[in-house]
Design a protein around this motif. Structure first.
Motif, PDB file in Angstrom:
ATOM      1  N   ILE A 143     -12.899  14.333   2.191  1.00 15.65           N
ATOM      2  CA  ILE A 143     -14.344  14.400   2.353  1.00 15.65           C
ATOM      3  C   ILE A 143     -14.913  13.043   1.974  1.00 15.65           C
ATOM      4  CG2 ILE A 143     -16.478  15.507   1.611  1.00 15.65           C
ATOM      5  CD1 ILE A 143     -14.764  17.966   0.900  1.00 15.65           C
ATOM      6  N   ILE A 144     -15.667  12.462   2.883  1.00 12.80           N
ATOM      7  CA  ILE A 144     -16.321  11.188   2.614  1.00 12.80           C
ATOM      8  C   ILE A 144     -17.765  11.494   2.246  1.00 12.80           C
ATOM      9  CG2 ILE A 144     -17.053   8.980   3.577  1.00 12.80           C
ATOM     10  CD1 ILE A 144     -14.661   9.202   5.516  1.00 12.80           C
ATOM     11  N   GLY A 145     -18.155  11.080   1.054  1.00 11.79           N
ATOM     12  CA  GLY A 145     -19.516  11.326   0.592  1.00 11.79           C
ATOM     13  C   GLY A 145     -20.531  10.486   1.342  1.00 11.79           C
ATOM     14  N   GLY A 146     -21.742  10.969   1.379  1.00 12.68           N
ATOM     15  CA  GLY A 146     -22.832  10.227   2.003  1.00 12.68           C
ATOM     16  C   GLY A 146     -23.414   9.217   1.034  1.00 12.68           C
ATOM     17  N   SER A 147     -24.589   8.711   1.332  1.00  9.57           N
ATOM     18  CA  SER A 147     -25.197   7.673   0.512  1.00  9.57           C
ATOM     19  C   SER A 147     -25.558   8.174  -0.888  1.00  9.57           C
ATOM     20  CB  SER A 147     -26.441   7.109   1.206  1.00  9.57           C
ATOM     21  OG  SER A 147     -27.376   8.139   1.435  1.00  9.57           O
ATOM     22  N   TRP A 148     -25.672   9.474  -1.070  1.00  7.84           N
ATOM     23  CA  TRP A 148     -25.965  10.037  -2.387  1.00  7.84           C
ATOM     24  C   TRP A 148     -24.717  10.580  -3.065  1.00  7.84           C
ATOM     25  CZ3 TRP A 148     -30.503   8.784  -4.238  1.00  7.84           C
ATOM     26  CH2 TRP A 148     -31.527   8.503  -3.365  1.00  7.84           C
ATOM     27  N   GLY A 149     -23.547  10.334  -2.475  1.00  7.92           N
ATOM     28  CA  GLY A 149     -22.310  10.820  -3.077  1.00  7.92           C
ATOM     29  C   GLY A 149     -22.018  12.252  -2.678  1.00  7.92           C
ATOM     30  N   LEU A 150     -21.244  12.928  -3.512  1.00  2.85           N
ATOM     31  CA  LEU A 150     -20.879  14.319  -3.247  1.00  2.85           C
ATOM     32  C   LEU A 150     -21.470  15.226  -4.316  1.00  2.85           C
ATOM     33  CD1 LEU A 150     -17.089  13.902  -2.411  1.00  2.85           C
ATOM     34  CD2 LEU A 150     -18.906  14.486  -0.813  1.00  2.85           C
ATOM     35  N   ASP A 151     -21.766  16.438  -3.923  1.00  2.00           N
ATOM     36  CA  ASP A 151     -22.243  17.430  -4.870  1.00  2.00           C
ATOM     37  C   ASP A 151     -21.163  17.677  -5.925  1.00  2.00           C
ATOM     38  OD1 ASP A 151     -22.447  20.499  -5.693  1.00  2.00           O
ATOM     39  OD2 ASP A 151     -24.434  19.817  -5.025  1.00  2.00           O
ATOM     40  N   PRO A 152     -21.532  17.820  -7.192  1.00  2.00           N
ATOM     41  CA  PRO A 152     -20.535  18.066  -8.244  1.00  2.00           C
ATOM     42  C   PRO A 152     -19.639  19.275  -7.963  1.00  2.00           C
ATOM     43  CG  PRO A 152     -22.650  17.539  -9.228  1.00  2.00           C
ATOM     44  CD  PRO A 152     -22.880  17.661  -7.740  1.00  2.00           C
ATOM     45  N   SER A 207       0.852  -1.226   0.000  1.00  2.00           N
ATOM     46  CA  SER A 207       0.000   0.000   0.000  1.00  2.00           C
ATOM     47  C   SER A 207       0.862   1.241   0.000  1.00  2.00           C
ATOM     48  CB  SER A 207      -0.868  -0.009   1.245  1.00  2.00           C
ATOM     49  OG  SER A 207      -1.628   1.157   1.326  1.00  2.00           O
ATOM     50  N   GLU A 208       1.532   1.512  -1.135  1.00  2.00           N
ATOM     51  CA  GLU A 208       2.490   2.623  -1.139  1.00  2.00           C
ATOM     52  C   GLU A 208       2.060   3.803  -2.002  1.00  2.00           C
ATOM     53  OE1 GLU A 208       6.243   0.794  -1.999  1.00  2.00           O
ATOM     54  OE2 GLU A 208       6.267  -0.248  -0.083  1.00  2.00           O
ATOM     55  N   GLN A 209       1.008   3.648  -2.794  1.00  8.14           N
ATOM     56  CA  GLN A 209       0.594   4.736  -3.679  1.00  8.14           C
ATOM     57  C   GLN A 209       0.113   5.955  -2.895  1.00  8.14           C
ATOM     58  OE1 GLN A 209      -2.297   3.680  -6.620  1.00  8.14           O
ATOM     59  NE2 GLN A 209      -2.148   5.624  -7.650  1.00  8.14           N
ATOM     60  N   LEU A 210      -0.704   5.754  -1.869  1.00  7.69           N
ATOM     61  CA  LEU A 210      -1.173   6.878  -1.066  1.00  7.69           C
ATOM     62  C   LEU A 210      -0.008   7.517  -0.327  1.00  7.69           C
ATOM     63  CD1 LEU A 210      -3.573   8.586  -0.156  1.00  7.69           C
ATOM     64  CD2 LEU A 210      -3.908   6.975   1.725  1.00  7.69           C
ATOM     65  N   ALA A 211       0.941   6.712   0.120  1.00  6.27           N
ATOM     66  CA  ALA A 211       2.123   7.249   0.801  1.00  6.27           C
ATOM     67  C   ALA A 211       2.901   8.164  -0.138  1.00  6.27           C
ATOM     68  CB  ALA A 211       3.014   6.110   1.290  1.00  6.27           C
ATOM     69  N   GLU A 212       3.028   7.761  -1.389  1.00 13.97           N
ATOM     70  CA  GLU A 212       3.733   8.598  -2.374  1.00 13.97           C
ATOM     71  C   GLU A 212       2.985   9.910  -2.598  1.00 13.97           C
ATOM     72  OE1 GLU A 212       4.147   6.082  -5.789  1.00 13.97           O
ATOM     73  OE2 GLU A 212       5.513   4.723  -4.743  1.00 13.97           O
ATOM     74  N   THR A 213       1.662   9.853  -2.609  1.00 12.29           N
ATOM     75  CA  THR A 213       0.853  11.063  -2.762  1.00 12.29           C
ATOM     76  C   THR A 213       1.084  12.005  -1.581  1.00 12.29           C
ATOM     77  OG1 THR A 213      -0.836   9.876  -4.011  1.00 12.29           O
ATOM     78  CG2 THR A 213      -1.503  11.951  -2.990  1.00 12.29           C
ATOM     79  N   SER A 267     -11.990  19.954  -5.830  1.00 13.58           N
ATOM     80  CA  SER A 267     -10.921  19.122  -5.269  1.00 13.58           C
ATOM     81  C   SER A 267      -9.711  19.078  -6.198  1.00 13.58           C
ATOM     82  CB  SER A 267     -11.433  17.712  -5.006  1.00 13.58           C
ATOM     83  OG  SER A 267     -11.709  17.066  -6.223  1.00 13.58           O
ATOM     84  N   ASN A 268      -8.546  18.979  -5.585  1.00 13.05           N
ATOM     85  CA  ASN A 268      -7.295  18.841  -6.337  1.00 13.05           C
ATOM     86  C   ASN A 268      -6.975  17.389  -6.635  1.00 13.05           C
ATOM     87  OD1 ASN A 268      -6.886  21.618  -6.148  1.00 13.05           O
ATOM     88  ND2 ASN A 268      -5.851  21.413  -4.188  1.00 13.05           N
ATOM     89  N   LEU A 269      -7.513  16.508  -5.827  1.00 11.83           N
ATOM     90  CA  LEU A 269      -7.233  15.082  -5.949  1.00 11.83           C
ATOM     91  C   LEU A 269      -8.479  14.307  -5.574  1.00 11.83           C
ATOM     92  CD1 LEU A 269      -5.097  12.746  -6.238  1.00 11.83           C
ATOM     93  CD2 LEU A 269      -4.716  13.007  -3.787  1.00 11.83           C
ATOM     94  N   LYS A 270      -8.805  13.321  -6.377  1.00 13.22           N
ATOM     95  CA  LYS A 270      -9.958  12.485  -6.078  1.00 13.22           C
ATOM     96  C   LYS A 270      -9.473  11.075  -5.810  1.00 13.22           C
ATOM     97  CE  LYS A 270     -12.966  15.192  -9.047  1.00 13.22           C
ATOM     98  NZ  LYS A 270     -12.006  16.040  -9.719  1.00 13.22           N
ATOM     99  N   LEU A 271      -9.881  10.520  -4.672  1.00 14.58           N
ATOM    100  CA  LEU A 271      -9.555   9.145  -4.308  1.00 14.58           C
ATOM    101  C   LEU A 271     -10.844   8.335  -4.288  1.00 14.58           C
ATOM    102  CD1 LEU A 271      -7.203   9.725  -1.246  1.00 14.58           C
ATOM    103  CD2 LEU A 271      -6.538   9.138  -3.556  1.00 14.58           C
ATOM    104  N   SER A 272     -10.738   7.097  -4.637  1.00 11.43           N
ATOM    105  CA  SER A 272     -11.883   6.214  -4.574  1.00 11.43           C
ATOM    106  C   SER A 272     -11.476   4.946  -3.843  1.00 11.43           C
ATOM    107  CB  SER A 272     -12.356   5.863  -5.983  1.00 11.43           C
ATOM    108  OG  SER A 272     -13.371   4.894  -5.928  1.00 11.43           O
TER     109      SER A 272
END
Length: 115
Positions: A62-71, A41-47, A77-82
């Motif tokens: 930011i953790i989205g709720g059951s409906w996700g995040l507002d566009p 698990s080193e990719q997030l560490a590199e980020t 955001s500068n970086l999106k993680l999934s």
């Protein structure tokens, strides 16, 4: 028989989690040919390291709720993680994110946690 590869990040250290996975592996044996592949698990560490060395002194997750995040939130955001295309309970997502942040910090500080 269907072949299923489960690619995971890191090894399970806790015995109770290992036993639970072994039980499901045994049960799945009747339906699929399962192979588990464990990756580091080193990719997030590199980020994190890139952000720190780039002069960034604050990161927000930011953790989205059951409906996700507002566009609009996504657009700013500068970086999106999934974590996955799957849906997780909000409380579990929080634990998972905290663990991954801790793992990234441990990797960058040469701790034994991530090994």
């Amino acid at each position: 028989m269907l072949k299923v590869d489960l690619i995971t990040v890191g090894k399970l250290k806790e015995d109770y989690l290992r036993r639970a996975c072994e039980e499901y592996q045994k049960r799945l044996g009747a339906f699929v040919k399962l192979q588990i592949i464990e990756l580091p698990s080193e990719q997030l560490a590199e980020t994190f390291l890139r952000q720190q060395t780039g002069g960034i002194s604050q990161m927000s997750f930011i953790i989205g709720g059951s409906w996700g995040l507002d566009p609009a939130v996504k657009q700013r955001s500068n970086l999106k993680l999934s974590m996955s295309r799957m849906t997780f309970p909000h409380q579990l997502a929080r634990v998972m994110l905290l663990e991954q942040i801790y793992r990234a910090c441990s990797i960058n500080n040469h701790s034994k946690y991530h090994k």
